[in-house]
Design a protein around this motif. Structure first.
Motif, PDB file in Angstrom:
ATOM      1  N   ASN A 163       0.836  -1.197   0.000  1.00 34.95           N
ATOM      2  CA  ASN A 163       0.000   0.000   0.000  1.00 34.95           C
ATOM      3  C   ASN A 163       0.871   1.248   0.000  1.00 34.95           C
ATOM      4  OD1 ASN A 163       0.527   0.920   2.760  1.00 34.95           O
ATOM      5  ND2 ASN A 163      -0.746  -0.787   3.445  1.00 34.95           N
ATOM      6  N   LEU A 164       0.221   2.380  -0.188  1.00 36.19           N
ATOM      7  CA  LEU A 164       0.941   3.646  -0.347  1.00 36.19           C
ATOM      8  C   LEU A 164       0.885   4.518   0.901  1.00 36.19           C
ATOM      9  CD1 LEU A 164      -0.226   4.554  -3.967  1.00 36.19           C
ATOM     10  CD2 LEU A 164       1.801   3.263  -3.258  1.00 36.19           C
ATOM     11  N   VAL A 165       0.460   3.935   2.012  1.00 37.48           N
ATOM     12  CA  VAL A 165       0.307   4.720   3.238  1.00 37.48           C
ATOM     13  C   VAL A 165       1.565   5.505   3.599  1.00 37.48           C
ATOM     14  CG1 VAL A 165      -0.087   4.559   5.728  1.00 37.48           C
ATOM     15  CG2 VAL A 165      -1.572   3.302   4.137  1.00 37.48           C
ATOM     16  N   PRO A 166       2.775   4.921   3.494  1.00 36.68           N
ATOM     17  CA  PRO A 166       3.967   5.688   3.867  1.00 36.68           C
ATOM     18  C   PRO A 166       4.255   6.881   2.950  1.00 36.68           C
ATOM     19  CG  PRO A 166       4.431   3.327   3.876  1.00 36.68           C
ATOM     20  CD  PRO A 166       3.119   3.513   3.192  1.00 36.68           C
ATOM     21  N   LEU A 167       3.659   6.898   1.754  1.00 39.29           N
ATOM     22  CA  LEU A 167       3.950   7.947   0.777  1.00 39.29           C
ATOM     23  C   LEU A 167       2.927   9.078   0.775  1.00 39.29           C
ATOM     24  CD1 LEU A 167       4.960   5.827  -2.354  1.00 39.29           C
ATOM     25  CD2 LEU A 167       6.463   6.763  -0.582  1.00 39.29           C
ATOM     26  N   GLU A 189     -14.287   0.912   3.753  1.00 40.12           N
ATOM     27  CA  GLU A 189     -13.367   1.092   4.878  1.00 40.12           C
ATOM     28  C   GLU A 189     -11.986   1.518   4.397  1.00 40.12           C
ATOM     29  OE1 GLU A 189     -16.816  -1.134   5.942  1.00 40.12           O
ATOM     30  OE2 GLU A 189     -15.313  -1.609   4.395  1.00 40.12           O
ATOM     31  N   HIS A 190     -11.535   0.962   3.276  1.00 44.51           N
ATOM     32  CA  HIS A 190     -10.255   1.398   2.702  1.00 44.51           C
ATOM     33  C   HIS A 190     -10.320   2.868   2.302  1.00 44.51           C
ATOM     34  CE1 HIS A 190      -9.550  -3.041   1.423  1.00 44.51           C
ATOM     35  NE2 HIS A 190      -8.946  -2.805   2.573  1.00 44.51           N
ATOM     36  N   VAL A 191     -11.441   3.272   1.714  1.00 47.19           N
ATOM     37  CA  VAL A 191     -11.601   4.664   1.298  1.00 47.19           C
ATOM     38  C   VAL A 191     -11.658   5.577   2.523  1.00 47.19           C
ATOM     39  CG1 VAL A 191     -13.021   6.293   0.001  1.00 47.19           C
ATOM     40  CG2 VAL A 191     -12.728   3.951  -0.844  1.00 47.19           C
ATOM     41  N   ASP A 192     -12.347   5.120   3.576  1.00 51.98           N
ATOM     42  CA  ASP A 192     -12.376   5.893   4.817  1.00 51.98           C
ATOM     43  C   ASP A 192     -10.959   6.108   5.352  1.00 51.98           C
ATOM     44  OD1 ASP A 192     -15.149   6.016   4.790  1.00 51.98           O
ATOM     45  OD2 ASP A 192     -15.410   4.372   6.230  1.00 51.98           O
ATOM     46  N   GLU A 193     -10.169   5.047   5.338  1.00 56.20           N
ATOM     47  CA  GLU A 193      -8.794   5.153   5.835  1.00 56.20           C
ATOM     48  C   GLU A 193      -7.987   6.144   5.001  1.00 56.20           C
ATOM     49  OE1 GLU A 193      -4.820   2.419   6.755  1.00 56.20           O
ATOM     50  OE2 GLU A 193      -6.613   1.479   5.878  1.00 56.20           O
ATOM     51  N   LEU A 194      -8.142   6.064   3.683  1.00 54.05           N
ATOM     52  CA  LEU A 194      -7.418   6.983   2.806  1.00 54.05           C
ATOM     53  C   LEU A 194      -7.847   8.420   3.067  1.00 54.05           C
ATOM     54  CD1 LEU A 194      -5.566   7.672   0.465  1.00 54.05           C
ATOM     55  CD2 LEU A 194      -7.399   7.010  -1.112  1.00 54.05           C
TER      56      LEU A 194
END
Length: 248
Positions: A163-167, A189-194
């Motif tokens: 995933n791209l969370v660190p970026l 839920e993924h969209v909420d997290e993003l």
């Protein structure tokens, strides 16, 4: 809008200076304009994707879509090329960035360029559009239901990526996201997290979600196509790029 255009397949220098088959389209006039790099979906460099490239030309942009599977299966049928790419876990991120950077460089080299380039991606390309927006010099990005910008691929999933969370703190441009509420990858839920992470990083973004809509709702040749969601999505894409890619 432009109602006369030119389209062709050219070679564009991509990652590691490799010539990449690239489909391009542009209005048949000399007006200065922005440009769009289209990142194709996991099914590949197919007819539906080329129709999207031509749609951006009709909207008044220079547009280009590199064949991300060119190295695996040059000249192959899109289904065969996509199968070859899936067998290796998908396109490596560094290679993707090099190919998209090459397409953006090509578009900026055109005499009609106003210097502004947007990127849009569908399916796996949605994630790759966000990746490009975090790592490359682009002016606007659109994520159409990109899986694994957040979240993790399940065991056995054909796309083996992180995933791209660190970026996300490095996002360099405004982001438009379009998602179906019945999708699994990305799930709501993924969209909420993003959305939460982008807010945390104080990034400029705009998300729209569609009920009774799953994955691939822009794909006119697939069962997941949803007319109302796709039409509204195209209206939002058109307005978003008009705002961020116009001007000298």
């Amino acid at each position: 809008m432009s109602h006369s255009m030119v389209s062709e397949t050219v070679e564009v220098t991509g990652h590691d200076d490799t010539p990449i088959e690239t489909y391009v389209a542009h209005p048949a006039n000399d007006a200065r304009r922005g440009a769009v790099v289209v990142i194709h979906h996991m099914p590949g460099f197919d007819r539906a994707t080329k129709e999207i490239v031509r749609r951006f030309a009709e909207l008044g942009y220079d547009a280009a879509c590199p064949n991300l599977y060119h190295r695996e299966a040059p000249g192959a049928d899109p289904d065969d090329a996509a199968a070859a790419a899936r067998a290796t876990g998908g396109v490596p991120d560094d290679r993707l960035l090099g190919d998209v950077a090459g397409a953006a460089r090509y578009l900026r080299s055109l005499p009609t360029s106003n210097g502004r380039v947007g990127v849009i991606g569908y399916c796996s390309g949605g994630r790759q559009a966000v990746l490009a927006a975090c790592r490359l010099d682009v002016d606007a990005a659109v994520d159409c239901y990109g899986a694994f910008v957040t979240g993790t691929p399940p065991e056995g999933y054909p796309l083996q990526v992180r995933n791209l969370v660190p970026l996300l703190g490095d996002l360099r441009c405004p982001l438009l996201g379009l998602f179906g509420n019945d999708d699994r990858f990305p799930s709501p839920e993924h969209v909420d997290e993003l959305e939460g992470l982008l807010r945390e990083h104080d990034k400029q973004f705009e998300f729209h979600r569609y009920d009774d809509t799953g994955h691939g709702f822009f794909a006119v040749n697939r069962p997941g196509y949803r007319v109302a969601a796709a039409n509204d999505g195209w209206d939002r894409i058109t307005a978003f790029f008009a705002h961020h890619l116009s001007g000298e």
